[in-house]
Design a protein around this motif. Structure first.
Motif, PDB file in Angstrom:
ATOM      1  N   TRP A  91       0.810  -1.214   0.000  1.00  0.00           N
ATOM      2  CA  TRP A  91       0.000   0.000   0.000  1.00  0.00           C
ATOM      3  C   TRP A  91       0.843   1.263   0.000  1.00  0.00           C
ATOM      4  N   TYR A  97      -4.120   5.715  -2.514  1.00  0.00           N
ATOM      5  CA  TYR A  97      -5.261   4.790  -2.508  1.00  0.00           C
ATOM      6  C   TYR A  97      -6.365   5.316  -1.601  1.00  0.00           C
ATOM      7  N   VAL A 116      -9.115   0.429   0.096  1.00  0.00           N
ATOM      8  CA  VAL A 116     -10.169   0.128  -0.866  1.00  0.00           C
ATOM      9  C   VAL A 116      -9.604  -0.094  -2.264  1.00  0.00           C
ATOM     10  N   SER A 117      -9.060   0.940  -2.858  1.00  0.00           N
ATOM     11  CA  SER A 117      -8.542   0.798  -4.220  1.00  0.00           C
ATOM     12  C   SER A 117      -7.347   1.718  -4.419  1.00  0.00           C
ATOM     13  N   LYS A 118      -6.383   1.205  -5.183  1.00  0.00           N
ATOM     14  CA  LYS A 118      -5.155   1.953  -5.418  1.00  0.00           C
ATOM     15  C   LYS A 118      -5.241   2.655  -6.768  1.00  0.00           C
ATOM     16  N   SER A 119      -4.998   3.961  -6.765  1.00  0.00           N
ATOM     17  CA  SER A 119      -4.977   4.752  -7.999  1.00  0.00           C
ATOM     18  C   SER A 119      -4.350   6.098  -7.673  1.00  0.00           C
TER      19      SER A 119
END
Length: 155
Positions: A91, A97, A116-119
């Protein structure tokens, strides 16, 4: 005497810049920048006993429709959860993220911190944070801006 102003049904009042997560609710956030740490003293109104604890605050993007930029004040359990994610190679930096913060309202894990989500941050996210101009010290510690005014008082 203050003047009346027009508001709509979505009006959030003077606390519109602070993220508060009610018991049994959660929020998906994106951490921005570095947190601040400060001492917070609470006095029990019944016993008049005071207790000082360390609190933390940081600017976050609250995911929703639409997204909003807020100041988020939290305690050790949330700090420790975010720090744990930040120290994991998977992470890393929490600005990369989204994180779900859940207020379970139950001990021992009153707060749950889940990635939750990586971006990467989008250009719109970066613009929104800049436009919000949140000063954590003013928002949570009552520190005044250089010109002596409170930047978060209602006008």
């Amino acid at each position: 005497m203050s003047e009346a102003r027009q508001v709509d049904d979505n009006y959030e009042g003077p606390d519109r810049l602070r993220l508060k997560i009610a018991k049994g609710k959660s929020a998906i956030i994106r951490c921005v920048g570095t947190p601040i740490a400060f001492d917070d003293t609470y006095t029990d109104p019944d016993t008049l006993v005071s207790k000082t604890t360390e609190k933390y605050a940081r600017v976050v993007i609250v995911r929703g429709d639409p997204d909003s930029v807020r100041g988020f004040r939290y305690g050790w359990q949330v700090f420790k959860g975010i720090r744990s994610l930040a120290q994991k190679p998977t992470w890393g930096d929490p600005s990369g993220y989204d994180i779900e913060i859940e207020n379970t309202g139950e001990l021992p894990d009153y707060w749950k911190v889940t990635p939750v989500s990586k971006s990467p941050l989008t250009a719109a996210d970066t613009q929104a944070v800049g436009d919000a101009g949140i000063d954590l010290a003013a928002l949570f510690l009552g520190k005044k801006a250089d010109d002596g005014r409170d930047p978060y008082e209602e006008r």
